[in-house]
Write a protein that holds these residues in place. Structure first.
Motif, PDB file in Angstrom:
ATOM      1  N   ASP A 153      27.029 -28.234 -42.762  1.00 51.79           N
ATOM      2  CA  ASP A 153      26.092 -27.136 -43.005  1.00 51.79           C
ATOM      3  C   ASP A 153      26.123 -26.141 -41.846  1.00 51.79           C
ATOM      4  N   THR A 177      26.059 -32.056 -51.382  1.00 50.87           N
ATOM      5  CA  THR A 177      26.451 -30.655 -51.230  1.00 50.87           C
ATOM      6  C   THR A 177      26.118 -30.206 -49.818  1.00 50.87           C
ATOM      7  N   GLY A 180      25.499 -25.044 -49.924  1.00 51.19           N
ATOM      8  CA  GLY A 180      25.049 -24.463 -51.182  1.00 51.19           C
ATOM      9  C   GLY A 180      26.042 -24.492 -52.320  1.00 51.19           C
ATOM     10  N   LYS A 223      20.780 -29.642 -58.089  1.00 51.96           N
ATOM     11  CA  LYS A 223      19.478 -29.377 -57.477  1.00 51.96           C
ATOM     12  C   LYS A 223      19.616 -28.685 -56.124  1.00 51.96           C
ATOM     13  N   THR A 224      20.752 -28.850 -55.480  1.00 47.50           N
ATOM     14  CA  THR A 224      20.950 -28.286 -54.144  1.00 47.50           C
ATOM     15  C   THR A 224      22.113 -27.295 -54.087  1.00 47.50           C
TER      16      THR A 224
END
Length: 266
Positions: A153, A177, A180, A223-224
């Motif tokens: 990230d 993930t 994004g 969801k992410t």
């Protein structure tokens, strides 16, 4: 948004399975793009083509068709990306200029472990390819750590979830993930030939029961992630196409079933 495709498209043994017998190699991509919205280009792992090759791919496909291009072996296996980066970026320029380039796939080998030197190298890749998605695929389970996901990230790289044989320290089927964007690669589960020199590593056909658990994982990933890719790399005998279509059908059935049980508006 889930985008499903295959790893590569130009395979002779797909004729009669996916391609009509009379489709020549030059017509394969146009035919493929009528069935799938994206493709992984894996040939760049072995050699970097002239930009004209990608320019012709752009001309052969619809305006919304996407390309993910695999990094060269020098980048992922030899630790020498500086030697090929300029050539790689020049090669994919027609894809970038047309807005059809969706990222670089960096598939690292099992021997690429989670150590400081390799994390530093990965950070340098993310910096060199800044401004374009960098998808990092790891084969060794040492990368399956919460701190690794935070690290990815931080550097703006995207973790690749994999389905592959479960042997020793191979990466398990983790649904994660980073940055994004979600990314899944299906390699098959041919444990017998995985370390063999026969070239049959990806010779495997999934059945529905093996793909079914990934339906729930897709829902978790969505969801992410604002976008999610799923590519099938079990390329032998058209298995990748058969499984990609099977997976798409399973996803569509699940979503239709979900709509069917929604309460009526009052």
């Amino acid at each position: 948004m889930l985008v499903i495709g295959t790893s590569g498209y130009s395979y002779r043994d797909w004729k009669g399975v996916f391609y009509p017998p009379d489709v020549g190699q030059s017509g394969m991509l146009a035919y493929y793009s009528g069935c799938f919205p994206a493709v992984e280009i894996n040939a760049t792992y072995y050699g970097i083509p002239k930009p004209g090759v990608f320019a012709r791919m752009v001309e052969s496909t619809p305006g919304d068709f996407e390309f993910v291009v695999k990094a060269n072996k020098a980048t992922t296996h030899d630790g020498a990306d500086a030697d090929v980066a300029a050539s790689f970026l020049e090669s994919v320029a027609p894809l970038r200029e047309s807005g059809r380039f969706s990222g670089v796939l960096a598939q690292f080998p099992w021997g690429f472990r989670n150590v400081e030197r390799n994390r530093g190298y990965l950070a340098s890749l993310a910096d060199r390819y800044r401004g374009m998605p960098l998808f990092a695929e790891f084969r060794h389970n040492s990368w399956n750590r919460p701190e690794v996901y935070c690290f990815l990230d931080d550097i703006g790289a995207h973790f690749v979830s994999v389905d592959e044989p479960q042997m020793g320290d191979m990466m398990p089927p983790v649904a994660k993930t980073t940055g994004g964007i979600g990314y899944i690669r299906f390699h098959g589960r041919n444990a017998k030939d995985w370390w063999a020199s026969s070239g049959d590593r990806y010779n495997y056909l999934y059945d529905e029961s093996e793909l079914a658990p990934w339906i729930e994982r897709v829902e978790e990933l969505e969801k992410t992630a604002w976008k999610l890719y799923a590519f099938f790399n079990n390329c032998h005998q058209g298995y990748a196409v058969r499984n990609a279509l099977m997976f798409r059908d399973l996803i569509e059935k699940r979503r239709r079933a979900g709509l069917d049980i929604l309460p009526d508006d009052e």
